[in-house]
Motif scaffolding. Structure first.
Motif, PDB file in Angstrom:
ATOM      1  N   HIS A  54       4.583  40.066 -33.509  1.00  0.00           N
ATOM      2  CA  HIS A  54       4.084  41.240 -32.800  1.00  0.00           C
ATOM      3  C   HIS A  54       2.601  41.451 -33.076  1.00  0.00           C
ATOM      4  CE1 HIS A  54       8.343  41.738 -33.945  1.00  0.00           C
ATOM      5  NE2 HIS A  54       8.467  42.069 -32.682  1.00  0.00           N
ATOM      6  N   TRP A  55       1.871  41.702 -32.018  1.00  0.00           N
ATOM      7  CA  TRP A  55       0.425  41.885 -32.142  1.00  0.00           C
ATOM      8  C   TRP A  55       0.126  43.025 -33.118  1.00  0.00           C
ATOM      9  CZ3 TRP A  55      -3.284  42.706 -27.322  1.00  0.00           C
ATOM     10  CH2 TRP A  55      -4.621  42.536 -27.739  1.00  0.00           C
ATOM     11  N   ASP A  56       0.889  44.108 -33.042  1.00  0.00           N
ATOM     12  CA  ASP A  56       0.579  45.255 -33.910  1.00  0.00           C
ATOM     13  C   ASP A  56       0.837  44.953 -35.377  1.00  0.00           C
ATOM     14  OD1 ASP A  56       3.290  45.220 -33.438  1.00  0.00           O
ATOM     15  OD2 ASP A  56       3.505  47.385 -33.192  1.00  0.00           O
ATOM     16  N   ALA A  57       1.719  43.971 -35.661  1.00  0.00           N
ATOM     17  CA  ALA A  57       1.942  43.596 -37.052  1.00  0.00           C
ATOM     18  C   ALA A  57       0.909  42.572 -37.532  1.00  0.00           C
ATOM     19  CB  ALA A  57       3.346  43.029 -37.219  1.00  0.00           C
ATOM     20  N   ILE A  58       0.500  41.703 -36.605  1.00  0.00           N
ATOM     21  CA  ILE A  58      -0.424  40.604 -36.960  1.00  0.00           C
ATOM     22  C   ILE A  58      -1.864  41.107 -37.088  1.00  0.00           C
ATOM     23  CG2 ILE A  58      -1.431  38.461 -36.059  1.00  0.00           C
ATOM     24  CD1 ILE A  58       1.321  37.643 -36.488  1.00  0.00           C
ATOM     25  N   LEU A  70       4.861  36.156 -39.752  1.00  0.00           N
ATOM     26  CA  LEU A  70       4.964  34.784 -39.270  1.00  0.00           C
ATOM     27  C   LEU A  70       5.350  33.841 -40.413  1.00  0.00           C
ATOM     28  CD1 LEU A  70       4.618  32.566 -37.145  1.00  0.00           C
ATOM     29  CD2 LEU A  70       2.151  32.684 -37.483  1.00  0.00           C
ATOM     30  N   ASP A  71       4.714  34.032 -41.579  1.00  0.00           N
ATOM     31  CA  ASP A  71       5.020  33.162 -42.725  1.00  0.00           C
ATOM     32  C   ASP A  71       6.485  33.298 -43.148  1.00  0.00           C
ATOM     33  OD1 ASP A  71       2.471  32.199 -42.738  1.00  0.00           O
ATOM     34  OD2 ASP A  71       1.736  33.595 -44.264  1.00  0.00           O
ATOM     35  N   SER A  72       6.968  34.513 -43.081  1.00  0.00           N
ATOM     36  CA  SER A  72       8.358  34.751 -43.447  1.00  0.00           C
ATOM     37  C   SER A  72       9.303  33.989 -42.502  1.00  0.00           C
ATOM     38  CB  SER A  72       8.632  36.258 -43.404  1.00  0.00           C
ATOM     39  OG  SER A  72      10.004  36.501 -43.372  1.00  0.00           O
ATOM     40  N   LEU A  73       8.999  34.021 -41.204  1.00  0.00           N
ATOM     41  CA  LEU A  73       9.825  33.280 -40.238  1.00  0.00           C
ATOM     42  C   LEU A  73       9.801  31.780 -40.545  1.00  0.00           C
ATOM     43  CD1 LEU A  73       8.825  34.987 -36.843  1.00  0.00           C
ATOM     44  CD2 LEU A  73      10.975  35.260 -38.086  1.00  0.00           C
ATOM     45  N   ILE A  74       8.600  31.281 -40.825  1.00  0.00           N
ATOM     46  CA  ILE A  74       8.476  29.842 -41.092  1.00  0.00           C
ATOM     47  C   ILE A  74       9.276  29.472 -42.349  1.00  0.00           C
ATOM     48  CG2 ILE A  74       6.853  28.012 -41.756  1.00  0.00           C
ATOM     49  CD1 ILE A  74       4.767  29.406 -39.949  1.00  0.00           C
ATOM     50  N   ALA A  75       9.172  30.305 -43.378  1.00  0.00           N
ATOM     51  CA  ALA A  75       9.882  30.014 -44.636  1.00  0.00           C
ATOM     52  C   ALA A  75      11.392  29.999 -44.414  1.00  0.00           C
ATOM     53  CB  ALA A  75       9.509  31.053 -45.692  1.00  0.00           C
ATOM     54  N   ASN A  76      11.892  30.969 -43.681  1.00  0.00           N
ATOM     55  CA  ASN A  76      13.328  31.007 -43.404  1.00  0.00           C
ATOM     56  C   ASN A  76      13.778  29.818 -42.560  1.00  0.00           C
ATOM     57  OD1 ASN A  76      14.588  33.215 -44.726  1.00  0.00           O
ATOM     58  ND2 ASN A  76      13.424  34.613 -43.408  1.00  0.00           N
ATOM     59  N   ILE A 143      -3.710  33.083 -34.675  1.00  0.00           N
ATOM     60  CA  ILE A 143      -2.353  32.625 -34.992  1.00  0.00           C
ATOM     61  C   ILE A 143      -2.304  31.096 -34.987  1.00  0.00           C
ATOM     62  CG2 ILE A 143      -0.006  32.484 -34.065  1.00  0.00           C
ATOM     63  CD1 ILE A 143      -0.546  35.430 -33.078  1.00  0.00           C
ATOM     64  N   CYS A 144      -2.892  30.516 -33.967  1.00  0.00           N
ATOM     65  CA  CYS A 144      -2.870  29.057 -33.863  1.00  0.00           C
ATOM     66  C   CYS A 144      -3.632  28.426 -35.023  1.00  0.00           C
ATOM     67  CB  CYS A 144      -3.451  28.616 -32.520  1.00  0.00           C
ATOM     68  SG  CYS A 144      -2.336  29.024 -31.159  1.00  0.00           S
ATOM     69  N   GLU A 145      -4.723  29.040 -35.400  1.00  0.00           N
ATOM     70  CA  GLU A 145      -5.511  28.567 -36.544  1.00  0.00           C
ATOM     71  C   GLU A 145      -4.627  28.588 -37.804  1.00  0.00           C
ATOM     72  OE1 GLU A 145      -9.456  29.165 -36.293  1.00  0.00           O
ATOM     73  OE2 GLU A 145      -9.446  27.618 -37.861  1.00  0.00           O
ATOM     74  N   HIS A 146      -3.899  29.685 -37.959  1.00  0.00           N
ATOM     75  CA  HIS A 146      -3.025  29.829 -39.117  1.00  0.00           C
ATOM     76  C   HIS A 146      -1.918  28.759 -39.097  1.00  0.00           C
ATOM     77  CE1 HIS A 146      -1.069  31.871 -42.447  1.00  0.00           C
ATOM     78  NE2 HIS A 146       0.076  31.838 -41.782  1.00  0.00           N
ATOM     79  N   LEU A 147      -1.315  28.547 -37.925  1.00  0.00           N
ATOM     80  CA  LEU A 147      -0.258  27.533 -37.814  1.00  0.00           C
ATOM     81  C   LEU A 147      -0.789  26.152 -38.142  1.00  0.00           C
ATOM     82  CD1 LEU A 147       1.698  28.590 -34.585  1.00  0.00           C
ATOM     83  CD2 LEU A 147       2.461  28.754 -36.963  1.00  0.00           C
ATOM     84  N   LYS A 148      -2.007  25.895 -37.671  1.00  0.00           N
ATOM     85  CA  LYS A 148      -2.619  24.595 -37.943  1.00  0.00           C
ATOM     86  C   LYS A 148      -2.725  24.386 -39.452  1.00  0.00           C
ATOM     87  CE  LYS A 148      -6.656  21.827 -36.816  1.00  0.00           C
ATOM     88  NZ  LYS A 148      -8.004  21.862 -36.245  1.00  0.00           N
ATOM     89  N   ALA A 149      -3.099  25.451 -40.131  1.00  0.00           N
ATOM     90  CA  ALA A 149      -3.295  25.351 -41.580  1.00  0.00           C
ATOM     91  C   ALA A 149      -1.963  25.179 -42.317  1.00  0.00           C
ATOM     92  CB  ALA A 149      -4.029  26.597 -42.089  1.00  0.00           C
TER      93      ALA A 149
END
Lengths: 529, 542
Positions: A54-58, A70-76, A143-149
């Motif tokens: 969600h934009w308001d959370a990010i 987002l990190d939490s989703l990826i970890a799960n 977000i994409c920058e973060h995913l790339k990392a």
């Protein structure tokens, strides 16, 4: 033979996502509930989860990004070996502004809202406002920058959905000065070129009826048609999203898609699809949210969204039996049913009313190696019990005719094995637990079967001079004793896609037809002349 | 816009026959057929389809007995219904059950079809001249009798020649006469017809087998030759019977086909066998090319699911073949799919099989038959509109498909939303995932039999007629940017635009007669219909 465009890949290998779309979840989930959803899907044999970010959370404050959710989703996802498709809830969520940050919502001077013909401001952001576009692009690129990392090696995230069910609600178009200016400008060359290239469809026909002018305002090009304003608006929204997607892809090259909810009373689903497909070269798939339960409505929706330049991806759907037809007849490249959260109890056990969906996920997941290999070849056949149907013929098998009976077979009591109760699905009944599944012909004499509640008899097609009695509908001979089976085996596909036999069937377990149930895995049938 | 060919006429005027077909032993005598006539009245129908049995008509060779036919004529006139008579002779469901004893008992003269192993089948051979001549003679006698008894009153409006003709028990006839044909060149007329068509199933079979210019049957058609030769032989035979009858008395005639296979008919049929020679889609072209004396080929549709039902309609509704349903199922989707056949495939006549079964002991409609009867009642109520508007694009079917709660209809200048059952979301409006009512919980299935169903006719820019059951229509003028109207589709009609709303019926002259006006509260929640209100006329204004 259509080539299937496999948009979804993991480390370069084609991937078939089957799983859930969890659209109310994300930050709204209470402690542990997010993980619970992943765990449940894993128990259901799913391999892919779509969850919103969600934009308001990010971006709670402008320019300050927080990727915790987002990190939490990826970890799960990694914990449960499930691939992830984050849904970017930003400028549009179901045509409204709901998930934008407070600094956007509270500043309508800078981030302009859509205004209707009576001058009323709507709870929807205008696609004609450059400031909003720039803000959305910036956040999506971050977000994409973060995913790339964090994910370019593991590739847990396989795609991104840009916005959610974008549309203008409550007006045919934006009547702000910017909206008026767009409406009164010349139609973009990109639009005219794409329309001409397609050369058919409702929009094309309307354009031809209006004289086929290649330049002019939207109104002029469509001869003053009432739809012209909505065409312009939908086109503008699609172009906006394409720009957001482009900004993200420039940072991290990942597949993106847009989901559509179809007709809304102004223009038809096919027109939506045309406008979105033409306007978004930086988006890989335009995907339908297919909530039709009737096979007619479902198939119409599949047909509209399946094109040479657009593989069918069922990003939101009910998970009912129609998915087999989407996979067999429309080369659907992935299925996400809506709403894993409420399908299981606190112990992760599938609730009885959701078992049909869980069985579908299990059956489709079981044959993924075959889907990746045989979609588009005409070798995959859907079994589907429509209203009051007692059986089905498969006429297009190579060298064989498949006679499928639903439920307990002709006698209603034909046996399966000691693990399965007889006659679980009534032949005449109709509901969520209909007979359904897939028959895949891998060779002249090699078949794979998966599904629930049916049995098949494979009758060889004979040459004209060979004696045979007729196959009359009222006089069906279901005599498996005469079938030339080399072997009938239950099994599964291992990680490398190799078929592993778990159990052989013979004698009384094959004489009454080759039956399937969700928990037996895949049935492989080898025959001889 | 398609011109609908009306095969059925009464006194030169187009006629839409609607009713039921009696069961297959109901026409031997008066007391048996009585129940069928009662059923047609209960259905609000206008026509009974019933049988004439060769064995009863010609009990001894050359001696004819018309008692049963005369009884049918008398009853029909007494009940005020028309008749379509079925000639059960050489073929009834791919066998010879209704042939006279002197035919059955003399297989040397009246030869039977033969299986590949040389065994005789219970089917008369289409290759036997004696069979054809005997059938022609009896059929001509029937026509002559009808001409004498009915050429003024026109109680009988049409004849079906044979019933579901085919050869059961073999993939083709193997008797010597048949083998001779099998090994002879395919007739030049058939080759020319395929070439001229350039498409279709026989054409495709021919192409798949190599597209040879000439050759014997298996050379031209490959695997499919078995079906093609039987179809050609049977079609030619029946056309000859029809010609013998028409020469005497010029009535419309048709052939019927058992097409439903296992409730799952989808798409074209490749090279497999059903009952050999049945006028199924695969060989329909051959029947059309070789039956110049037959007015149409009609499918008997029993398939229970919508998509297969429609696929069958689509095959038989051709420019050269108006769609007619002499037999159809009486349960399941047959209660609603017929409206789609009427609206989308210009169905020209509609019957279900088994008329007797709807009548209760006290002469009323059996409760389990009510929904079926309602469907017929609704269709019968709008016959004048069907005759006028089929083929114009102004007839719209309302059908509640599985799990659906609404349907959209596009009209000239209006958008229509049909609502079925309880409400727009059917109780499915979303809360959150923890609470019931979420949109992903399994949907409630539509009612098993009393589905929302019917027809909407747009007879003018601002004039609509509605008929049907269990639905309501909301009309909204199409969006126009200048009008500055709200875009939300409210569940009420735009106030002030409903000029007048009347329940009524069509009289004998086809004029709409108003029985009751609706207004106020009765129109503010949509334009609703039920079978017993008759036809609803809606007039709107700009």
């Amino acid at each position: 033979m259509p080539k299937v465009n496999r948009v979804f890949k993991v480390n370069g290998q084609p991937f078939f996502p089957i799983g859930s779309e969890d659209c109310y979840a994300g930050y709204a989930l209470r402690d542990g509930e997010e993980e619970f959803a992943f765990k449940s899907l894993s128990l259901m044999h799913g391999n892919s989860m779509a969850m919103p970010i969600h934009w308001d959370a990010i971006e709670p404050e402008e320019g300050k990004f927080d990727f915790t959710s987002l990190d939490s989703l990826i970890a799960n996802a990694r914990k449960y070996d499930i691939r992830l498709i984050p849904l970017w809830f930003a400028t549009w969520k179901n045509g409204a502004i709901g998930y934008t940050p407070a600094w956007i919502k509270s500043n309508p001077k800078r981030f302009k809202r859509t205004t209707d013909a009576m001058g009323k401001e709507l709870w929807s952001l205008s696609p004609h406002c450059q400031a909003t576009l720039e803000a959305d692009k910036k956040a999506f690129a971050a977000i994409c920058e973060h995913l790339k990392a964090v994910d370019s090696v593991e590739q847990t995230v396989i795609a991104l959905q840009v916005e959610n069910e974008p549309d203008v609600v409550g007006s045919d178009r934006d009547y702000t000065p910017e909206g008026d200016a767009a409406f009164n400008s010349a139609v973009p060359a990109l639009f005219v070129t794409a329309m001409k290239k397609q050369g058919k469809g409702q929009i094309y026909d309307l354009w031809q009826q209006a004289g086929g002018k290649e330049s002019g305002t939207w109104s002029e090009v469509f001869g003053g048609a009432a739809e012209a304003g909505n065409f312009m608006e939908v086109w503008s929204i699609a172009r906006y999203i394409d720009a957001v997607s482009q900004a993200g892809k420039a940072v991290y090259d990942i597949p993106t898609f847009i989901n559509l909810w179809g007709k809304h009373g102004l223009i038809d689903s096919e027109m939506f699809m045309d406008l979105y497909r033409w306007a978004t070269p930086h988006v890989d798939i335009i995907a339908p949210d297919n909530y039709h339960h009737d096979s007619r409505g479902y198939e119409e929706f599949c047909a509209i969204h399946t094109r040479d330049n657009n593989p069918l991806f069922m990003t939101e759907t009910s998970g009912d039996q129609n998915m087999y037809r989407a996979i067999a007849d429309y080369n659907c490249i992935g299925v996400h049913f809506g709403g894993i959260e409420h399908m299981v109890d606190e112990n992760g056990i599938v609730l009885p009313e959701n078992k049909p969906i869980a069985d579908n996920v299990r059956c489709v997941a079981a044959v993924i190696p075959l889907l990746l290999k045989y979609q588009g070849t005409g070798k995959i056949h859907a079994i589907m019990q429509e209203y009051a149907m007692g059986g089905q013929w498969l006429r297009n098998l190579d060298g064989y005719i498949g006679v499928v009976q639903f439920g307990g077979g002709r006698s209603g009591m034909s046996p399966t094995d000691f693990r399965h109760r007889r006659n679980q699905i009534t032949a005449k009944g109709f509901g969520d637990n209909n007979a359904r599944g897939l028959v895949i012909q891998a060779g002249k004499h090699e078949f794979y079967l998966v599904g629930v509640g049916w049995r098949i008899c494979l009758k060889p097609k004979l040459a004209p001079d060979k004696n045979r009695t007729s196959l009359s509908p009222g006089d069906l001979v279901f005599d498996q004793i005469q079938e030339h089976y080399l072997s009938v085996d239950e099994g599964y596909f291992d990680k490398k896609g190799k078929f592993v036999v778990t159990n052989r069937r013979n004698g009384g377990h094959v004489n009454w037809g080759l039956w399937v149930e969700a928990d037996i895995g895949v049935v492989r049938v080898l025959l001889c002349d | 816009m398609t011109e609908v060919k009306r095969v059925f006429t009464v006194d030169g005027k187009p006629f839409f026959p609607i009713g039921a077909q009696s069961q297959t032993s109901s026409a031997y005598n008066d007391s048996e057929s009585e129940q069928s006539f009662k059923a047609i009245k209960l259905l609000h129908g206008n026509t009974l389809i019933t049988d004439v049995y060769w064995e009863q008509l010609e009990p001894q060779e050359g001696k004819f007995d018309f008692t049963a036919v005369d009884a049918l004529l008398a009853s029909a006139r007494r009940y005020g219904v028309k008749l379509i008579l079925l000639w059960f002779a050489t073929w009834k469901n791919a066998n010879m059950d209704y042939a006279p004893e002197w035919v059955k008992a003399n297989p040397k003269r009246y030869k039977r079809a033969m299986a590949a192993d040389g065994s005789d089948l219970w089917v008369l051979s289409s290759y036997c001249k004696a069979n054809l001549e005997a059938d022609k003679k009896a059929f001509a006698a029937l026509c002559k009798h009808l001409k004498a008894k009915d050429s003024v009153e026109h109680t009988v409006i049409c004849l079906q020649v044979e019933n579901e003709p085919a050869i059961s028990g073999t993939d083709r006839d193997y008797r010597p006469e048949a083998q001779e044909v099998w090994n002879s060149p395919v007739p030049a007329k058939l080759m020319a017809s395929m070439k001229a068509a350039g498409k279709g199933e026989p054409y495709d079979c021919w192409q798949r087998a190599g597209g040879k210019k000439s050759g014997i049957w298996p050379e031209i058609f490959g695997l499919a030759a078995r079906d093609m030769v039987s179809a050609w032989s049977i079609a030619t035979y029946i056309d000859s019977v029809a010609e013998a009858g028409k020469t005497v008395y010029n009535l419309p005639m048709y052939i019927n086909a058992a097409v439903g296979a296992f409730g799952a008919w989808r798409g074209p049929v490749p090279d497999e066998i059903f009952c050999s020679g049945e006028p199924v889609p695969k060989v329909l072209d051959i029947y059309k090319w070789f039956t110049p004396h037959i007015d149409l080929i009609a499918p008997d549709i029993y398939t229970p699911n919508s998509t297969s039902y429609e696929a069958e309609c689509a095959v038989y509704a051709r420019d050269d073949n108006p769609l007619f349903l002499p037999e159809s199922g009486h349960g399941g989707c047959h209660i609603w799919n017929s409206f789609r056949a009427i609206a989308n495939y210009n169905l020209t006549g509609y019957f279900f099989f088994g008329s007797e079964s709807i009548v209760a002991e006290d002469g009323s409609v059996r409760p389990e038959a009510k929904n079926l009867v309602d469907t017929f009642r609704c269709a019968a109520a709008v016959i004048p509109l069907l005759l006028k508007y089929q083929g114009t694009g102004k007839v719209h079917a309302v059908v509640q498909e599985d799990y659906t709660v609404q349907q959209w209809l596009a009209f000239d200048g209006y958008l229509g939303r049909i609502q079925f059952g309880a409400g727009r979301m059917g109780g499915g409006a979303s809360k959150d995932w923890r609470h019931s009512g979420g949109q992903f919980t399994p949907r409630e299935q539509a009612p098993d039999t009393n589905r929302g169903r019917g027809l909407v006719f747009q007879t003018g820019k601002n004039e609509f007629y509605l008929v049907g059951a269990n639905y309501r229509l909301f009309l909204r003028p199409k969006y126009s940017p200048d009008k500055k109207q709200p875009l939300v589709f409210h569940d009420n009609n735009v106030p002030g635009r409903q000029f007048s709303i009347d329940e009524g019926h069509f009289d004998q002259q086809g004029k709409f007669v108003v029985d009751r006006r609706r207004n106020g509260d009765n129109i503010s929640n949509g334009l609703w219909v039920e079978p017993d209100i008759g036809v609803l006329r809606v007039r709107t204004c700009d």
